[in-house]
Motif scaffolding. Structure first.
Motif, PDB file in Angstrom:
ATOM      1  N   GLY A 161       0.831  -1.193   0.000  1.00  0.00           N
ATOM      2  CA  GLY A 161       0.000   0.000   0.000  1.00  0.00           C
ATOM      3  C   GLY A 161       0.866   1.243   0.000  1.00  0.00           C
ATOM      4  O   GLY A 161       1.892   1.302   0.674  1.00  0.00           O
ATOM      5  N   ARG A 162       0.465   2.243  -0.793  1.00  0.00           N
ATOM      6  CA  ARG A 162       1.215   3.492  -0.850  1.00  0.00           C
ATOM      7  C   ARG A 162       0.676   4.423   0.226  1.00  0.00           C
ATOM      8  O   ARG A 162      -0.450   4.903   0.141  1.00  0.00           O
ATOM      9  CB  ARG A 162       1.103   4.131  -2.226  1.00  0.00           C
ATOM     10  CG  ARG A 162       1.805   5.468  -2.323  1.00  0.00           C
ATOM     11  CD  ARG A 162       1.852   6.014  -3.733  1.00  0.00           C
ATOM     12  NE  ARG A 162       2.795   5.278  -4.567  1.00  0.00           N
ATOM     13  CZ  ARG A 162       3.360   5.775  -5.678  1.00  0.00           C
ATOM     14  NH1 ARG A 162       3.088   7.004  -6.071  1.00  0.00           N
ATOM     15  NH2 ARG A 162       4.189   5.037  -6.379  1.00  0.00           N
ATOM     16  N   MET A 163       1.508   4.656   1.228  1.00  0.00           N
ATOM     17  CA  MET A 163       1.112   5.513   2.337  1.00  0.00           C
ATOM     18  C   MET A 163       1.787   6.873   2.196  1.00  0.00           C
ATOM     19  O   MET A 163       3.007   6.965   2.134  1.00  0.00           O
ATOM     20  CB  MET A 163       1.496   4.874   3.670  1.00  0.00           C
ATOM     21  CG  MET A 163       0.889   5.584   4.884  1.00  0.00           C
ATOM     22  SD  MET A 163       1.396   4.841   6.449  1.00  0.00           S
ATOM     23  CE  MET A 163       0.026   5.324   7.505  1.00  0.00           C
ATOM     24  N   TYR A 164       0.963   7.919   2.152  1.00  0.00           N
ATOM     25  CA  TYR A 164       1.438   9.291   2.043  1.00  0.00           C
ATOM     26  C   TYR A 164       1.502   9.920   3.434  1.00  0.00           C
ATOM     27  O   TYR A 164       0.777   9.516   4.347  1.00  0.00           O
ATOM     28  CB  TYR A 164       0.495  10.109   1.173  1.00  0.00           C
ATOM     29  CG  TYR A 164       0.378   9.615  -0.248  1.00  0.00           C
ATOM     30  CD1 TYR A 164       1.199  10.115  -1.257  1.00  0.00           C
ATOM     31  CD2 TYR A 164      -0.575   8.658  -0.593  1.00  0.00           C
ATOM     32  CE1 TYR A 164       1.077   9.671  -2.568  1.00  0.00           C
ATOM     33  CE2 TYR A 164      -0.697   8.203  -1.899  1.00  0.00           C
ATOM     34  CZ  TYR A 164       0.137   8.711  -2.878  1.00  0.00           C
ATOM     35  OH  TYR A 164       0.024   8.257  -4.165  1.00  0.00           O
ATOM     36  N   PHE A 165       2.359  10.923   3.588  1.00  0.00           N
ATOM     37  CA  PHE A 165       2.440  11.608   4.868  1.00  0.00           C
ATOM     38  C   PHE A 165       2.695  13.092   4.663  1.00  0.00           C
ATOM     39  O   PHE A 165       3.244  13.525   3.645  1.00  0.00           O
ATOM     40  CB  PHE A 165       3.538  10.998   5.750  1.00  0.00           C
ATOM     41  CG  PHE A 165       4.944  11.207   5.247  1.00  0.00           C
ATOM     42  CD1 PHE A 165       5.706  12.286   5.685  1.00  0.00           C
ATOM     43  CD2 PHE A 165       5.516  10.328   4.336  1.00  0.00           C
ATOM     44  CE1 PHE A 165       7.001  12.481   5.234  1.00  0.00           C
ATOM     45  CE2 PHE A 165       6.807  10.516   3.875  1.00  0.00           C
ATOM     46  CZ  PHE A 165       7.561  11.594   4.322  1.00  0.00           C
ATOM     47  N   TYR A 166       2.276  13.862   5.636  1.00  0.00           N
ATOM     48  CA  TYR A 166       2.548  15.298   5.683  1.00  0.00           C
ATOM     49  C   TYR A 166       2.905  15.616   7.122  1.00  0.00           C
ATOM     50  O   TYR A 166       2.095  15.439   8.041  1.00  0.00           O
ATOM     51  CB  TYR A 166       1.330  16.112   5.242  1.00  0.00           C
ATOM     52  CG  TYR A 166       1.625  17.589   5.086  1.00  0.00           C
ATOM     53  CD1 TYR A 166       2.015  18.100   3.849  1.00  0.00           C
ATOM     54  CD2 TYR A 166       1.522  18.467   6.168  1.00  0.00           C
ATOM     55  CE1 TYR A 166       2.295  19.456   3.697  1.00  0.00           C
ATOM     56  CE2 TYR A 166       1.802  19.813   6.020  1.00  0.00           C
ATOM     57  CZ  TYR A 166       2.193  20.305   4.778  1.00  0.00           C
ATOM     58  OH  TYR A 166       2.472  21.633   4.626  1.00  0.00           O
ATOM     59  N   ALA A 167       4.162  16.054   7.360  1.00  0.00           N
ATOM     60  CA  ALA A 167       4.691  16.259   8.706  1.00  0.00           C
ATOM     61  C   ALA A 167       4.955  17.730   8.967  1.00  0.00           C
ATOM     62  O   ALA A 167       5.530  18.428   8.123  1.00  0.00           O
ATOM     63  CB  ALA A 167       5.978  15.457   8.885  1.00  0.00           C
ATOM     64  N   VAL A 168       4.556  18.183  10.136  1.00  0.00           N
ATOM     65  CA  VAL A 168       4.809  19.554  10.573  1.00  0.00           C
ATOM     66  C   VAL A 168       5.697  19.511  11.815  1.00  0.00           C
ATOM     67  O   VAL A 168       5.416  18.778  12.765  1.00  0.00           O
ATOM     68  CB  VAL A 168       3.494  20.291  10.880  1.00  0.00           C
ATOM     69  CG1 VAL A 168       3.774  21.659  11.494  1.00  0.00           C
ATOM     70  CG2 VAL A 168       2.675  20.453   9.603  1.00  0.00           C
ATOM     71  N   SER A 169       6.767  20.299  11.792  1.00  0.00           N
ATOM     72  CA  SER A 169       7.729  20.354  12.892  1.00  0.00           C
ATOM     73  C   SER A 169       7.624  21.686  13.619  1.00  0.00           C
ATOM     74  O   SER A 169       7.332  22.722  13.009  1.00  0.00           O
ATOM     75  CB  SER A 169       9.152  20.181  12.333  1.00  0.00           C
ATOM     76  OG  SER A 169      10.117  20.559  13.281  1.00  0.00           O
ATOM     77  N   ASN A 170       7.901  21.675  14.917  1.00  0.00           N
ATOM     78  CA  ASN A 170       7.942  22.934  15.665  1.00  0.00           C
ATOM     79  C   ASN A 170       9.281  23.652  15.492  1.00  0.00           C
ATOM     80  O   ASN A 170       9.436  24.786  15.942  1.00  0.00           O
ATOM     81  CB  ASN A 170       7.647  22.695  17.147  1.00  0.00           C
ATOM     82  CG  ASN A 170       8.666  21.795  17.826  1.00  0.00           C
ATOM     83  OD1 ASN A 170       9.285  20.960  17.177  1.00  0.00           O
ATOM     84  ND2 ASN A 170       8.824  21.933  19.134  1.00  0.00           N
ATOM     85  N   TYR A 171      10.256  22.981  14.856  1.00  0.00           N
ATOM     86  CA  TYR A 171      11.521  23.620  14.481  1.00  0.00           C
ATOM     87  C   TYR A 171      11.539  23.820  12.962  1.00  0.00           C
ATOM     88  O   TYR A 171      10.968  23.019  12.207  1.00  0.00           O
ATOM     89  CB  TYR A 171      12.713  22.738  14.878  1.00  0.00           C
ATOM     90  CG  TYR A 171      13.089  22.817  16.335  1.00  0.00           C
ATOM     91  CD1 TYR A 171      14.045  23.720  16.790  1.00  0.00           C
ATOM     92  CD2 TYR A 171      12.490  21.978  17.266  1.00  0.00           C
ATOM     93  CE1 TYR A 171      14.391  23.790  18.134  1.00  0.00           C
ATOM     94  CE2 TYR A 171      12.828  22.032  18.605  1.00  0.00           C
ATOM     95  CZ  TYR A 171      13.781  22.944  19.042  1.00  0.00           C
ATOM     96  OH  TYR A 171      14.125  23.012  20.365  1.00  0.00           O
ATOM     97  N   GLU A 172      12.221  24.865  12.532  1.00  0.00           N
ATOM     98  CA  GLU A 172      12.377  25.072  11.090  1.00  0.00           C
ATOM     99  C   GLU A 172      13.227  23.961  10.483  1.00  0.00           C
ATOM    100  O   GLU A 172      14.117  23.411  11.138  1.00  0.00           O
ATOM    101  CB  GLU A 172      13.030  26.430  10.807  1.00  0.00           C
ATOM    102  CG  GLU A 172      12.119  27.596  11.091  1.00  0.00           C
ATOM    103  CD  GLU A 172      12.679  28.905  10.540  1.00  0.00           C
ATOM    104  OE1 GLU A 172      13.675  28.841   9.769  1.00  0.00           O
ATOM    105  OE2 GLU A 172      12.133  29.972  10.856  1.00  0.00           O
ATOM    106  N   ILE A 173      12.923  23.662   9.238  1.00  0.00           N
ATOM    107  CA  ILE A 173      13.638  22.607   8.526  1.00  0.00           C
ATOM    108  C   ILE A 173      14.677  23.249   7.615  1.00  0.00           C
ATOM    109  O   ILE A 173      14.330  24.013   6.705  1.00  0.00           O
ATOM    110  CB  ILE A 173      12.659  21.743   7.700  1.00  0.00           C
ATOM    111  CG1 ILE A 173      11.638  21.080   8.640  1.00  0.00           C
ATOM    112  CG2 ILE A 173      13.411  20.698   6.886  1.00  0.00           C
ATOM    113  CD1 ILE A 173      10.469  20.462   7.925  1.00  0.00           C
ATOM    114  N   ASP A 174      15.939  22.945   7.865  1.00  0.00           N
ATOM    115  CA  ASP A 174      17.008  23.464   7.004  1.00  0.00           C
ATOM    116  C   ASP A 174      16.996  22.771   5.654  1.00  0.00           C
ATOM    117  O   ASP A 174      17.187  23.396   4.605  1.00  0.00           O
ATOM    118  CB  ASP A 174      18.371  23.255   7.673  1.00  0.00           C
ATOM    119  CG  ASP A 174      18.737  24.434   8.562  1.00  0.00           C
ATOM    120  OD1 ASP A 174      17.994  25.428   8.558  1.00  0.00           O
ATOM    121  OD2 ASP A 174      19.760  24.340   9.264  1.00  0.00           O
TER     122      ASP A 174
END
Length: 715
Positions: A202-215
């Motif tokens: 199965g193709r599982m998609y994700f969307y992640a939000v961090s409380n730190y900025e992503i370099d």
């Protein structure tokens, strides 16, 4: 049992998420079932093979009932649920799990310092590991990181507390799961978000939000391995790294939508508290009084384990990817297929009793898949037991789906040979049984037809479909299928008293040793002893195959007393004589004593099973055998309250002696019944329902639903 409950106590003190410990969730230990059996005393034989013996194969991580997300540690890939209690390192925290050698989507691990694609896992200690429903915590010793996990239906929440001087990083091992990874992607979306997918069962998609900025996200690769490393800017400091991740089997956009609807505006304590409240609402539907702390711990741990599969696959807006790989929306929650072999025996009925809304949507889901995948109702591994699930669910009054649509698929399974239906149906229909190859010296693990097991189980499936045909007024099909439901008799050998394989010309297989276990020759994962007495729809007809009730009793006595001959099989443990509780084919045999007037012998066996096979091993954290997505756990739940689904297609339960003095059971429609035990013996002297004596050993579901007061008196 000291260790079992000390883990729970420590988790209450240290988890960082408030809860009242006398709630049902306080009795649950998600680590129960994660250990492996090693000693001859537990195994029932002296172990010489290298292959590890099964010990439930369950995961300890965070999940909600029947959720999309199971957020759990991975201590090794390619092993059951990906977690073995005896392991010493963690490779990551994955987001899907069943305990069945598949899934483990999108494993993530927080790290510090430089990253080696071949060597990034962290050591951990059980002394700094805690789990309870909806929450998991562990200390990653290599990196000095305290990792905490919780979840909603479609989202995972990671909270990682680093040393204040360490730079925070995250390894995403997108190339690995318990399945072959066909394709994957991970990319930065904005200053605080990254997203992607992993295609592996199965193709599982994700969307992640961090409380730190992503370099940025860097790929590290050598000749063998490749990992993705997420770098966070300005990441030194005491504030934990928090990741809120939405998932979807449809798209990244839907994963983001799920995140926004379920988690984005909540903090860790809120999500964790809501998870505990959700589990409390479900588990408290069965309230038990009396019994020991150990018995309550086992009971609520097994009840918890019974409600983790099947898993949700549709998004908050109802979208799902269907059997044709198209995006669809049927206006219901779309679930995975249940593990019909062997969940049909008990777990799926328990699901309907406590969560009828889920059972309804599971029927809708399998019907949708069947209609889009050749017109056959889905099967699983062996047998055709969706028939039993649908019949047993409908006849218990759970009806929020189109029974006629489901029936068309089930009838095709039973009457039309073809890919997607019952294997070897053509010869089953022609002969009334399935032939096995005439050969000698078959090794345990060789794959054949499992012809005896298929024949007797198809006969029971025919009965289940016949019940549905009767409900829908298809009398011709009902008559035909009821006649076929007697086919279990065709492989009974009166000269031995066993069900036995035949070759094409009808002769019995000569190389017959009832003690020898097979994976699929004649019997599915069993020997001839463990394949006795399976005709749950026709116990009287089954017993009539023997010369007398005394002969049946003698055969049962031999089953439970003839010693296991020392055969090694990694999926068979938990022996009482040749009875094997660690695999499901013989789980209904102990009740046979009731039909020959020896109910107290049934109870002796049931008590021995519940006492011995659910907290085994040095750490008291192993089951005998594999949980099979909740079947083993549900077996305990039912028997602990004094009921069992002897014939799950029929809306009734065989009555046994409960472990507890009083059980209050609230069904999914909020009707309530009680079970009270009088006396402390094994022999039932009287069963009353609302003060009236019960005729026989079975209580109808309809009586329970009316608010029955069931009283079981013993001596």
């Amino acid at each position: 049992m000291k260790k079992f409950f000390s883990l729970i106590a420590v988790s209450v003190l240290l988890a960082g998420c408030s809860r009242t410990d006398n709630r049902p969730t306080g009795y649950v230990n998600p680590l129960l079932g994660t250990a492996t059996l090693w000693s001859p005393e537990d195994l029932g034989y002296v172990r010489t093979m290298k292959e590890r013996t099964w010990g439930a194969e369950v995961f300890p991580g965070a999940s909600l009932p029947n959720a999309m997300v199971q957020l759990s540690p991975v201590t090794q890939f390619g092993s059951g649920a990906g977690y073995q209690y005896e392991d010493t390192v963690i490779y990551g925290f994955s987001h899907t799990n069943k305990g069945h050698w598949n899934l483990l989507h999108i494993p993530l691990l927080p790290v510090t310092g430089s990253v080696d694609p071949d060597d990034y896992c962290s050591a951990f200690s059980h002394a700094r590991e805690w789990a309870r429903p909806g929450y998991y915590r562990v200390f990653l010793a290599r990196y000095g990181i305290d990792a905490e996990l919780t979840s909603t239906l479609r989202c995972g929440y990671h909270r990682y507390t680093f040393d204040a001087n360490d730079e925070k990083k995250l390894v995403a091992d997108m190339t690995r799961s318990n399945n072959r990874v066909a394709e994957w992607e991970i990319r930065k979306m904005d200053r605080h978000a990254f997203a992607g997918f992993q295609d592996a069962d199965g193709r599982m998609y994700f969307y992640a939000v961090s409380n730190y900025e992503i370099d940025g996200i860097v790929q590290l690769k050598n000749d063998v391995r490749e990992v993705s490393v997420v770098h966070f800017g300005n990441s030194r400091g005491a504030k934990p790294l928090e990741l809120k991740i939405g998932f979807s089997f449809v798209s990244i956009e839907n994963a983001k939508m799920n995140l926004e609807r379920e988690m984005l505006q909540r903090d860790f304590a809120q999500v964790c508290g809501e998870a505990d409240a959700t589990w409390h609402a479900l588990l408290s539907r069965i309230n038990v009084a009396g019994g020991t702390a150990r018995e309550k711990g086992l009971f609520y741990s097994c009840l918890y384990r019974s409600f983790l599969w099947p898993a949700l696959r549709s998004d908050v807006n109802g979208d799902y990817t269907d059997a044709t790989r198209a995006v669809a929306n049927g206006g219901f929650r779309y679930y995975t297929d249940p593990s019909f072999w062997d969940d049909y025996r008990n777990k799926l009925i328990l699901l309907g009793m406590l969560s009828p809304d889920v059972a309804v949507d599971v029927v809708k889901s399998i019907t949708d898949r069947g209609e889009k995948r050749g017109g056959y109702m889905p099967t699983f591994f062996h047998g055709d037991h969706a028939s039993v699930f649908v019949a047993g669910t409908y006849l218990r009054g759970i009806k929020g789906y189109d029974l006629a649509r489901a029936y068309r698929l089930l009838l095709k399974n039973a009457t039309v040979p073809g890919r997607g239906g019952r294997p070897y149906l053509d010869e089953y229909m022609e002969k009334g049984w399935i032939a096995e190859k005439d050969t000698t010296g078959v090794p345990t693990r060789d794959e054949y037809k499992a012809a005896v097991t298929k024949t007797v189980e198809y006969a029971y499936d025919d009965y289940a479909v016949a019940l549905i045909a009767r409900e829908l007024g298809d009398e011709a099909a009902c008559t035909m299928l009821m006649k076929r439901s007697a086919n279990y008799r065709n492989l009974f050998d009166p000269s031995t008293g066993f069900w036995r394989g035949r070759i094409d010309d009808g002769r019995w297989i000569e190389d017959f040793d009832p003690y020898y276990p097979y994976y699929a020759y004649m019997y599915r994962e069993a020997n001839a002893w463990q394949s006795l007495f399976f005709a749950p729809h026709d116990p009287e007809g089954m017993l009539a195959l023997y010369p007398s009730r005394q002969a049946v009793e003698a055969k049962l006595d031999s089953l439970f007393s003839e010693p296991w001959r020392g055969y090694e099989a990694h999926n068979m443990t938990g022996f009482i004589g040749n009875y094997c509780h660690g695999n499901q084919p013989d789980h209904s045999i102990p009740y046979t004593y009731c039909f020959v007037g020896k109910q107290e012998k049934t109870q002796t066996i049931l008590d021995s099973i519940m006492n011995r096979f659910y907290d085994m091993g040095a750490d008291r954290l192993a089951y005998a055998g594999m949980d099979d997505a909740g079947e083993m756990s549900s077996w305990y739940v039912f028997n602990a309250i004094g009921l069992y689904t002897y014939s799950p297609a029929d809306p009734e339960y065989i009555v046994t002696v409960p472990r507890f003095d009083r059980v209050t059971f609230t069904l999914g429609d909020n009707t309530r019944f009680t079970i009270t035990k009088n006396g402390s013996g094994k022999k039932i002297t009287r069963i009353t329902c609302n003060g009236e004596p019960l005729d026989g050993w079975f209580v109808p579901h309809a009586r329970l639903k009316e608010g029955a007061a069931l009283e079981i008196s013993t001596e």
